[in-house]
Every structure is written in structure tokens, then in C-alpha cells.
Design a protein around this motif. Structure first.
Motif, PDB file in Angstrom:
ATOM      1  N   ALA A 184       0.927  -1.148  -0.138  1.00  0.00           N
ATOM      2  CA  ALA A 184       0.109   0.018   0.248  1.00  0.00           C
ATOM      3  C   ALA A 184       0.885   1.306   0.033  1.00  0.00           C
ATOM      4  CB  ALA A 184      -0.966   0.192   1.397  1.00  0.00           C
ATOM      5  N   PRO A 185       1.906   1.407   1.044  1.00  0.00           N
ATOM      6  CA  PRO A 185       2.509   2.713   1.094  1.00  0.00           C
ATOM      7  C   PRO A 185       3.458   2.840  -0.218  1.00  0.00           C
ATOM      8  CG  PRO A 185       3.334   1.342   2.652  1.00  0.00           C
ATOM      9  CD  PRO A 185       2.030   0.687   2.275  1.00  0.00           C
ATOM     10  N   LEU A 186       4.126   1.550  -0.706  1.00  0.00           N
ATOM     11  CA  LEU A 186       4.767   1.673  -1.968  1.00  0.00           C
ATOM     12  C   LEU A 186       4.050   1.975  -3.219  1.00  0.00           C
ATOM     13  CD1 LEU A 186       7.133  -1.671  -1.252  1.00  0.00           C
ATOM     14  CD2 LEU A 186       7.566   0.595  -1.001  1.00  0.00           C
ATOM     15  N   ILE A 187       2.909   1.836  -3.263  1.00  0.00           N
ATOM     16  CA  ILE A 187       1.848   2.228  -4.381  1.00  0.00           C
ATOM     17  C   ILE A 187       1.455   3.644  -4.075  1.00  0.00           C
ATOM     18  CG2 ILE A 187      -0.181   2.094  -5.548  1.00  0.00           C
ATOM     19  CD1 ILE A 187      -0.038  -1.110  -5.109  1.00  0.00           C
ATOM     20  N   ILE A 188       0.958   4.033  -3.010  1.00  0.00           N
ATOM     21  CA  ILE A 188       0.368   5.212  -2.755  1.00  0.00           C
ATOM     22  C   ILE A 188       1.627   6.465  -2.639  1.00  0.00           C
ATOM     23  CG2 ILE A 188      -0.909   6.844  -0.658  1.00  0.00           C
ATOM     24  CD1 ILE A 188      -2.180   4.112  -0.067  1.00  0.00           C
ATOM     25  N   GLY A 189       2.655   6.282  -2.079  1.00  0.00           N
ATOM     26  CA  GLY A 189       3.680   7.223  -1.872  1.00  0.00           C
ATOM     27  C   GLY A 189       4.262   7.734  -3.116  1.00  0.00           C
ATOM     28  N   PRO A 190       4.779   6.888  -4.093  1.00  0.00           N
ATOM     29  CA  PRO A 190       5.090   7.394  -5.394  1.00  0.00           C
ATOM     30  C   PRO A 190       3.913   8.217  -6.091  1.00  0.00           C
ATOM     31  CG  PRO A 190       5.658   5.198  -5.252  1.00  0.00           C
ATOM     32  CD  PRO A 190       4.686   5.564  -4.058  1.00  0.00           C
ATOM     33  N   LEU A 191       2.674   7.695  -6.180  1.00  0.00           N
ATOM     34  CA  LEU A 191       1.809   8.404  -6.698  1.00  0.00           C
ATOM     35  C   LEU A 191       1.484   9.815  -6.163  1.00  0.00           C
ATOM     36  CD1 LEU A 191      -1.151   5.593  -7.241  1.00  0.00           C
ATOM     37  CD2 LEU A 191       0.927   6.374  -8.760  1.00  0.00           C
ATOM     38  N   ILE A 192       1.593   9.912  -4.795  1.00  0.00           N
ATOM     39  CA  ILE A 192       1.472  11.099  -4.290  1.00  0.00           C
ATOM     40  C   ILE A 192       2.732  12.173  -4.676  1.00  0.00           C
ATOM     41  CG2 ILE A 192       1.683  12.509  -2.021  1.00  0.00           C
ATOM     42  CD1 ILE A 192       0.211  10.365  -0.799  1.00  0.00           C
TER      43      ILE A 192
END
Length: 353
Positions: free
Chosen positions: A145-153
Motif C-alpha cells: 500500500a505505501p509503496l503504491i500510494i507514496g510514489p503516486l503522491i
């Protein structure tokens, strides 16, 4: 198990906790598994599960099956993401600063870089406990989850605070993966193959850094947002793979009291002799760690020469100059002749680390 990452604070944290955690976790598996010898299920179900493994005969238990290779490959996406996010900021840092209105502000540029590492150090400390409570696969699903959400942010950032928030979330994700990947690989691999397969964690971290550097050269810095979109792809593969393809590890199944399923999974992963390998493996851990009284305490870990040597190596790496090259070499090359990104990539891909 100690040398899990490159020269970052994450590596130092995992160096200090890994020897203690591995002994405690596996001793629990050994004591529970050995206290209750559970026979394998009937030949039918076992045969169905074993059919997916590309092993047969006595040597099959000592060769990685297709299921093992698949599990290692899926988990390796966490290591690939780790390396990628370490190196991706190098080339476009100046362009990011210019677009988001903090060009020339060294403090904010430093925060964009260091926020990833600070939260990675925090994430690495929670990885082992999370894996014990949830299981290896579910911990990876949470980590995705953070590995997807972080880069998108980060890719959608319109201000320095937005960018730093995305990098911090990504950092927590790569910190978790730094603890989860080597544990999963060591537990899903056959005992005779753990050393060889365990090296893939470092190889994939370096491959991720190299991939980021190559993209820094190929993608114009004005398109820096695309680099963060690409950074989410390994996490998507990690989450999907853990959800649909990768097996749970026999060790964790034994630790959680699912002894029959642990034997069945060992059979499927390691071949017809998998149950015996799992029992021998757990017996070895039980012999080396007789119980709670024999478990390493923090004072023993800190006083241990091997642990101190490993920690000292990480400290010394921080003074070798590697971090300045990984994160800021493009900025350094701005003051010299030639293309900054291409010059920094040339140095990094040829440096002896």
C-alpha cells in the motif's frame, strides 16, 4: 541476514535487530512444530499440491521448485522497489525543485531526499513484528500500500510539502520491505538453497538503483513525474503476486500452530522430502536455541562481536561518500562540463560498491 540493504540507516537498524529476531522467531517455530509431530494429509491432497512443484525424486527436496522461484521472484519486487526509490531522486531533483518552487533551497532539497530514509528506518523496525502477527504474505500485502500510494503522491505533488509527504510514505514502505524480503526468501527457500537465494535481495536492490539511473538518462528531467509512476509498478506486482501466486512460508505456518498446513506447504515447495526437511530445520533451530532462557537479549546482541562488526561496517559506509553519489551526483556534475545526469550515472554504474 544482517547485511540486508545498502548504506542507509535502514541497514543499520536491521543489522542490530536481525540476529535477535531471527533466533526468537525460528525458535518459536521449532518448539511448536517439534512439540507436536503432525502427519501429512492423505496422499490425494498432497499429490495435488505437489504436482505444482517441478521436483521429483530424492534430489527434488534440495532444488528450488517452481513455487519457490515464484515466491522469491514476487518478494524480490520489494527489494527492487527499495533500490529504485533510493536512486530515482538523483537525476530530477533540480527539476523537481524548480517546478515546485524551491529551486536553490538546499534545505528543502535535502528534506525531499532524507524524508525517504528517515521513514525507512522507522518502517524497518516494525517489519519483523508485523510479519509475526499477520503472516509473511499479509505483511507484504500491507507493505504494498505505501509503496503504491507514496510514489503516486510524489508524482502528483504541487508543493514541497506534498512531495516530502509522498517520499515519507514511500520510505515507510521500503523500510518494511527491507525487513520482510530477506525473511520471506530465507523461509520459503529449501535449506540447501537459502544462501544462494538470499543474495538476490542485495542483487535486486542494486538492480533497482541501476534501473532508476538508466531512466534518469532516458527520461527528460522535465518529465520527472513519470519516474514516480514507474516506481509504483514493482509494488503492484508485489501486491498482486502475494495475493494470488506466492505461498505462505512453512516456518510461519508452524509458528502460528498450523502444523498440518506447514507440512503440506513444505512438501509442495521442497518436494517429497519437504516435511522431513522442515522437521530437521526446526530441530536445528530448537537445538541452537533451547527456549526463552536461551534467547538473545539486547545487551548480548550489542556486546556480540559479530553484531558490532556488522554495525561498524554500516557506520563506515556512511563516511565512504556513497550517499552523496547516490542522491546528489547529478547536482554535483552541474558545476562541471558535460551532461549532469549522464555523468553521474556513469560514475555510479562503475563505482566499486
Amino acid at each position: 541476514m544482517i547485511f540486508q540493504s545498502r548504506a542507509t540507516p535502514v541497514g543499520l537498524c536491521t543489522a542490530l535487530i536481525s540476529s535477535k529476531w531471527v533466533r526468537v522467531g525460528h525458535s518459536g517455530v521449532a518448539q511448536r512444530h517439534m512439540s507436536r509431530r503432525v502427519s501429512s494429509p492423505t496422499a490425494g491432497p498432497m499429490g495435488d499440491h505437489a504436482g505444482g512443484a517441478s521436483v521429483s525424486g530424492p534430489r527434488g527436496a534440495h532444488s528450488p521448485s517452481g513455487s519457490v522461484s515464484l515466491g522469491v521472484g514476487v518478494a524480490g519486487m520489494g527489494a527492487l522497489a527499495f533500490g529504485y526509490h533510493l536512486g530515482v531522486i538523483n537525476g530530477p531533483l533540480e527539476a523537481i525543485a524548480s517546478d515546485l518552487g524551491f529551486g536553490g533551497n538546499a534545505t528543502l532539497q535535502g528534506l525531499v531526499v532524507s524524508s525517504l530514509l528517515a521513514f525507512a528506518a522507522v518502517g524497518s523496525l516494525g517489519g519483523s513484528g508485523l510479519a509475526d502477527r499477520l503472516g509473511r504474505r499479509r505483511a507484504f500485502l500491507l507493505d504494498a500500500a505505501p509503496l503504491i500510494i507514496g510514489p503516486l503522491i510524489s508524482s502528483l505533488a504541487t508543493s514541497p510539502a506534498f512531495m516530502i509527504a509522498g517520499r515519507a510514505i514511500t520510505g515507510a514502505g521500503i523500510g518494511l520491505s527491507s525487513a520482510l524480503v530477506p525473511v520471506y526468501i530465507s523461509e520459503v527457500a529449501p535449506p540447501s538453497q537459502r544462501g544462494a537465494l538470499g543474495t538476490l535481495n542485495q542483487v535486486l536492490i542494486c538492480a533497482g538503483i541501476l534501473a532508476a539511473l538508466v531512466l534518469n538518462v532516458l527520461v527528460p528531467t522535465r518529465n520527472w513525474r513519470a519516474l514516480f509512476w514507474v516506481g509504483a509498478l514493482p509494488a503492484v506486482l508485489l501486491g498482486a503476486g502475494m495475493l494470488f501466486l506466492a505461498p505462505e512460508t512453512p516456518s510461519w505456518l508452524g509458528l502460528s500452530g498450523q502444523h498440518a498446513l506447514a507440512d503440506e506447504t513444505a512438501h509442495r515447495l521442497w518436494g517429497p522430502g519437504g516435511e522431513a526437511l522442515l522437521e530437521a530445520d526446526m530441530a536445528g533451530h530448537a537445538k541452537s536455541d533451547g527456549g526463552p532462557k536461551d534467547r538473545a537479549q539486547w545487551g548480548e546482541v550489542v556486546a556480540n562481536r559479530g553484531a558490532l562488526t556488522g554495525a561498524a561496517l554500516f557506520f563506515l559506509q556512511q563516511f565512504s561518500g556513497i550517499n552523496a553519489i547516490v542522491y546528489f551526483s547529478s547536482s554535483v556534475f552541474e558545476v562541471g562540463p558535460g551532461d549532469a545526469v549522464q555523468g553521474s550515472s556513469w560514475v555510479q554504474t562503475r563505482a566499486p560498491w
